[in-house]
Every structure is written in structure tokens, then in C-alpha cells.
Scaffold this motif. Structure first.
Motif, PDB file in Angstrom:
ATOM      1  N   ALA A 140      54.554  40.102  90.997  1.00 34.26           N
ATOM      2  CA  ALA A 140      54.812  41.141  89.805  1.00 34.26           C
ATOM      3  C   ALA A 140      54.651  42.043  90.025  1.00 34.26           C
ATOM      4  O   ALA A 140      54.148  43.002  89.339  1.00 34.26           O
ATOM      5  CB  ALA A 140      53.305  40.195  89.490  1.00 34.26           C
ATOM      6  N   CYS A 141      54.062  42.490  91.505  1.00 32.61           N
ATOM      7  CA  CYS A 141      53.516  44.372  92.063  1.00 32.61           C
ATOM      8  C   CYS A 141      54.792  45.129  91.267  1.00 32.61           C
ATOM      9  O   CYS A 141      56.243  45.320  91.516  1.00 32.61           O
ATOM     10  CB  CYS A 141      54.061  44.504  93.676  1.00 32.61           C
ATOM     11  N   ARG A 142      53.902  45.888  90.491  1.00 31.52           N
ATOM     12  CA  ARG A 142      55.100  47.770  90.774  1.00 31.52           C
ATOM     13  C   ARG A 142      54.396  48.539  90.449  1.00 31.52           C
ATOM     14  O   ARG A 142      54.762  49.977  89.712  1.00 31.52           O
ATOM     15  CB  ARG A 142      55.593  47.164  88.717  1.00 31.52           C
ATOM     16  N   HIS A 143      53.802  48.491  91.732  1.00 30.58           N
ATOM     17  CA  HIS A 143      53.137  49.964  92.087  1.00 30.58           C
ATOM     18  C   HIS A 143      54.528  51.335  92.543  1.00 30.58           C
ATOM     19  O   HIS A 143      53.790  52.815  92.440  1.00 30.58           O
ATOM     20  CB  HIS A 143      52.008  49.617  93.598  1.00 30.58           C
ATOM     21  N   CYS A 144      55.136  50.695  92.618  1.00 30.60           N
ATOM     22  CA  CYS A 144      56.364  52.126  93.229  1.00 30.60           C
ATOM     23  C   CYS A 144      56.866  51.948  91.984  1.00 30.60           C
ATOM     24  O   CYS A 144      57.864  52.618  92.432  1.00 30.60           O
ATOM     25  CB  CYS A 144      56.850  51.465  94.880  1.00 30.60           C
ATOM     26  N   ALA A 145      56.770  52.108  91.023  1.00 28.35           N
ATOM     27  CA  ALA A 145      57.303  52.209  89.321  1.00 28.35           C
ATOM     28  C   ALA A 145      58.112  53.502  89.726  1.00 28.35           C
ATOM     29  O   ALA A 145      59.370  54.142  89.334  1.00 28.35           O
ATOM     30  CB  ALA A 145      57.591  51.661  88.587  1.00 28.35           C
ATOM     31  N   ALA A 187      61.947  55.330  90.940  1.00 26.94           N
ATOM     32  CA  ALA A 187      62.512  55.609  89.676  1.00 26.94           C
ATOM     33  C   ALA A 187      63.581  57.157  90.042  1.00 26.94           C
ATOM     34  O   ALA A 187      64.669  58.032  89.564  1.00 26.94           O
ATOM     35  CB  ALA A 187      61.964  56.253  88.208  1.00 26.94           C
ATOM     36  N   ALA A 188      62.749  57.927  90.778  1.00 28.24           N
ATOM     37  CA  ALA A 188      63.066  58.902  92.015  1.00 28.24           C
ATOM     38  C   ALA A 188      63.663  59.077  92.625  1.00 28.24           C
ATOM     39  O   ALA A 188      64.292  59.925  93.071  1.00 28.24           O
ATOM     40  CB  ALA A 188      61.801  60.173  92.151  1.00 28.24           C
ATOM     41  N   PRO A 212      58.118  52.109 101.408  1.00 30.27           N
ATOM     42  CA  PRO A 212      57.540  52.865 101.100  1.00 30.27           C
ATOM     43  C   PRO A 212      55.550  51.507 101.969  1.00 30.27           C
ATOM     44  O   PRO A 212      55.324  51.151 102.272  1.00 30.27           O
ATOM     45  CB  PRO A 212      56.652  52.490  99.377  1.00 30.27           C
ATOM     46  N   ARG A 213      54.647  53.333 102.367  1.00 34.63           N
ATOM     47  CA  ARG A 213      54.245  52.645 103.679  1.00 34.63           C
ATOM     48  C   ARG A 213      53.145  52.210 102.223  1.00 34.63           C
ATOM     49  O   ARG A 213      51.913  50.879 103.397  1.00 34.63           O
ATOM     50  CB  ARG A 213      53.489  53.663 104.111  1.00 34.63           C
TER      51      ARG A 213
END
Length: 192
Positions: A9-14, A18-19, A103-104
Motif C-alpha cells: 500500500a506504500c505510495r511514499h515515492c509517488a 512521477a518526475a 530510492p534509499r
């Protein structure tokens, strides 16, 4: 919610994803259960795994299963093989089409908990520099792969099974001649 569901469910790096040149949404590929005797500690899912939701669902997975001496049914059985990458999501491509590093933040948020959730595997495969550096500290992949005897049969450092490493494999024939037979024995023993 249990840990695999939390990670899924993680969306931390949305915003980060996107970039990227791929401008994609997060889709964590979570593939582990408690008690699996083998852990594949890898880098991050690729685009095909992102699309299918199945790790190593590409030619690198075919090569990795061959290295391990297992079929797809065994490899994708979460009770037998836990796949715990440094980043659970496909990190995307840069403007030149190259893979971005995982991503770290993902490893900081989830890795220790995921490995604890799996428990004590009999064999851990550390695939590529990111996973090897996290587990062992900074070092060179070739040196670690060459030094397999010092960690076997519990840990094997491996190069990434990508087609991009075909040249590396040709330059280091000892990997196929010496390392892979020992790896396959360790995997077979862990599964029986």
C-alpha cells in the motif's frame, strides 16, 4: 494490516516516480512470507515486474533461475523463495533510458522489517552492488562474487543477472565453473 500489505500500500515515492522519464505510479512488488529458506536480496523490480506484479518476470529472471537450478514454480513459491529488494517499486528510467537506482528511503522504511518478517533463511543471495553494500558495507561486486567461499553456503554474492552483465560473465569464467555449482548445491540443500 500485515507487513506485506503495508508495503504493497506504500505510495511514499509517488512524486519521485512521477518526475522520472517513465512518469509512473508506485506499485510495490511484494514477494515474501515468513519461513522461506531462500532470500533473494536484489536491487528493485524492473519495468516488466512493475507491469506484471511478479519479480524477475523477465530475461534476468530466466538467467537467475538457471543460476539457482530451480524452475519457475519453485522460484515464485513464496514459501520457498522470498524476494526482498532494496526498493520494492520500479524506480523508473532517466531521460536517457537508463535504470534509476532504487530510492534509499524504501530500504530505510521497509528492508529490516521485511527481512525480520522472513526470519532466518538457510541461503541468502545478495544480487548486485546495492544489496551487497547494504548487507556487507561498501565493496566491489567482482571481489565479493570471487570470494564466495568465505560466505558459502549461507550467503552468495552474485552479479545482477541482466543481459548487460553478459560481458562480465565472459570475462570471469570461474563464476560458471566454480560458483554456480556450489550455489546450486546450497539451494538444493535449503529446499530439501
Amino acid at each position: 494490516m500485515d507487513l506485506p500489505d503495508e508495503i504493497a500500500a506504500c505510495r511514499h515515492c509517488a512524486e519521485r516516480f512521477a518526475a522520472t522519464a517513465t512518469a509512473h505510479l508506485p506499485r510495490p512488488v511484494v514477494w515474501f512470507r515468513p519461513g522461506a529458506p531462500i532470500v533473494v536480496a536484489s536491487q528493485a523490480p524492473g519495468l516488466r515486474a512493475h507491469t506484471s506484479g511478479k519479480p524477475f518476470d523477465d530475461p534476468s529472471g530466466v538467467r537467475l533461475r538457471d543460476w539457482m537450478g530451480v524452475d519457475g514454480e519453485t522460484f515464485w513459491n513464496r514459501d520457498k523463495v522470498a524476494i526482498v529488494p532494496m526498493g520494492f517499486c520500479f524506480p523508473g528510467y532517466d531521460i536517457k533510458g537508463s535504470d534509476l537506482p532504487p530510492p534509499r528511503i524504501c530500504a530505510r522504511m521497509w528492508r529490516a522489517a521485511a527481512l525480520d518478517h522472513v526470519g532466518s533463511p538457510k541461503v541468502t543471495l545478495l544480487i548486485g552492488g546495492y544489496a551487497q553494500d547494504w548487507h556487507l558495507g561498501k565493496g566491489r561486486v567482482t571481489d565479493r562474487v570471487r570470494d564466495w567461499r568465505s560466505r558459502a553456503p549461507g550467503i552468495f554474492c552474485l552479479p545482477h543477472p541482466s543481459w548487460r552483465n553478459t560481458g562480465w560473465l565472459r570475462r570471469h569464467p570461474w563464476f560458471e565453473a566454480d560458483t554456480l555449482p556450489a550455489l546450486r548445491r546450497a539451494i538444493k540443500d535449503a529446499l530439501t
